[in-house]
Scaffold this active site. Structure first.
Site, short mmCIF file in Angstrom:
data_model
loop_
_atom_site.label_atom_id
_atom_site.label_comp_id
_atom_site.label_asym_id
_atom_site.label_seq_id
_atom_site.Cartn_x
_atom_site.Cartn_y
_atom_site.Cartn_z
N ARG A 26 -7.09 0.32 -7.17
CA ARG A 26 -6.18 -0.49 -6.36
C ARG A 26 -6.28 -1.97 -6.71
NH1 ARG A 26 -2.21 -2.27 -4.67
NH2 ARG A 26 -1.75 -2.94 -2.56
N ASP A 56 8.75 -3.66 -10.26
CA ASP A 56 7.76 -3.49 -9.20
C ASP A 56 7.54 -4.85 -8.54
OD1 ASP A 56 5.68 -2.64 -7.57
OD2 ASP A 56 4.18 -2.75 -9.16
N THR A 103 1.18 2.48 -8.26
CA THR A 103 0.65 3.78 -8.70
C THR A 103 1.74 4.57 -9.42
OG1 THR A 103 -0.88 3.82 -6.83
CG2 THR A 103 -0.48 5.90 -7.96
N GLN A 155 3.77 -6.82 0.50
CA GLN A 155 3.37 -7.52 1.70
C GLN A 155 4.47 -8.47 2.16
OE1 GLN A 155 1.33 -6.94 -0.83
NE2 GLN A 155 -0.17 -5.63 0.16
N GLU A 187 0.80 -1.23 0.00
CA GLU A 187 0.00 0.00 0.00
C GLU A 187 0.84 1.29 0.00
OE1 GLU A 187 -3.29 -0.05 -0.16
OE2 GLU A 187 -3.62 -2.18 0.15
#
Length: 357
Positions: free
Chosen positions: A178, A200, A48, A204, A43
């Site tokens: 998302r 990328d 993005t 987590q 997150e």
């Protein structure tokens, strides 16, 4: 007997020569490509950022891709509503006008992994009324007590637009939608004549063991931390593990990896727009040993920046940092121009110093 090569032999030789030329070109392309590794906890905004680079420097999204993003927008909406319904119950917050239980149950039973291609009128009617409820708004204000996407408010506010039959996701919709990154993904961009390979990876905890395969030949690490998460806990644990502290600890681990000894390190303190609003009501000293004035954006952001700078200080360098809002395309474009210049200058220093590792 003729000594001339057969047509098959000539063809085999030509194929081999073409392969050698392709390998040579590929090797040259790799040498001229700067590999950027995007790291950070879940997150934090890595994906993005990649989408912003695609919008600014990549090929336009196809209609098929836009259709997929539209489905993801609906998925985000259903997830947000289901989370809020659950949070209303867990936090014992009363609705201003209690929704019909049968409708609530129907929304809760929707499989958000397979959302509809359009937002059905009945679902729109329920969600629109639900989102306007004062009790739900009160619940949303307490969102640091539960896990919900930062884009939830944006898409719930956009219901009237996204329910239309001819709805096509806008640039901002694409940036804000998302979807959790799983595994390792590579993207190539040519930015003003310079090739970049951006990698990328999932942020987590369960995804981090996959990172090791991406560590070779990295010229720069862009580490993203969501500065607005100073009062939130991790989604993937049942413990009250602070998200910002987890990010700081991960950053400390990363800069100690031998693979990054000569890499340019840049930190993006992302979601700064959310931080500016949150710090006015959520006190930093309740989560960190901060002794500065309350509701002071400048002092609070400098305190957090200093935490990361102190961890980085062991390298004997000044940490390159930027306060960012990854959903702001124009701002991210300008910031990356500065980052690109920094990366290239660091690479020149490395070569000049005789360090070719």
């Amino acid at each position: 007997m003729s000594c001339l090569p057969t047509p098959e032999a000539r063809h085999a030789k030509e194929v081999n020569q073409q392969i050698q030329r392709d390998l040579k070109k590929h090797k040259k392309d790799l040498k001229n490509t700067k590999k950027l590794l995007l790291l950070g906890t879940g997150e934090s905004g890595k994906t993005t950022f990649i989408k912003q680079m695609r919008i600014l420097h990549g090929k336009p999204y196809s209609q098929a891709e836009l259709d997929n993003f539209r489905t993801l927008v609906y998925r985000n909406i259903y997830i947000a509503v289901q989370i809020l319904i659950d949070a209303m119950d867990r936090l014992s917050i009363q609705y201003e006008e209690a929704p019909v239980e049968a409708e609530t149950n129907r929304i809760l039973e929707i499989d958000y992994e397979n959302p509809p291609d359009q937002l059905p009128p009945a679902d729109y009617s329920y969600i629109n009324k639900f989102w306007k409820d004062k009790g739900v708004k009160q619940c949303f204000e307490k969102r640091n007590k539960f896990q919900i996407s930062d884009s939830a408010e944006y898409f719930l506010d956009a219901l009237d637009r996204v329910k239309e039959d001819d709805y096509n996701p806008t640039r901002e919709d694409i940036v804000r939608v998302r979807l959790k990154t799983v595994g390792v993904h590579e993207y190539n961009f040519n930015i003003h004549g310079q090739n970049f390979l951006m990698v990328d990876v999932g942020g987590q905890r369960g995804e981090r063991r996959k990172w090791i395969s991406s560590f070779e030949n990295v010229q720069s690490v862009i580490f993203l931390t969501a500065i607005s998460e100073y009062d939130q806990v991790l989604a993937e644990t049942e413990e009250d593990d602070n998200r910002l502290l987890e990010s700081l600890q991960l950053f400390e681990t990363i800069i100690r990896y031998p693979w990054f000894k000569n890499a340019a390190i840049v930190v993006f303190f992302n979601k700064f727009d959310l931080f500016e609003k949150k710090i006015l009501t959520s006190n930093l000293e309740e989560y960190f040993p901060y002794e500065g004035p309350r509701a002071d954006v400048k002092e609070a952001k400098n305190y957090i920046k200093q935490m990361f700078s102190e961890v980085y200080g062991g390298r004997g360098e000044i940490l390159s940092t930027h306060f960012t809002c990854a959903t702001d395309t124009d701002a991210m474009g300008k910031i990356f121009e500065a980052v690109k210049s920094y990366i290239l200058s660091q690479n020149i220093k490395e070569i000049a110093g005789g360090n070719f590792s």
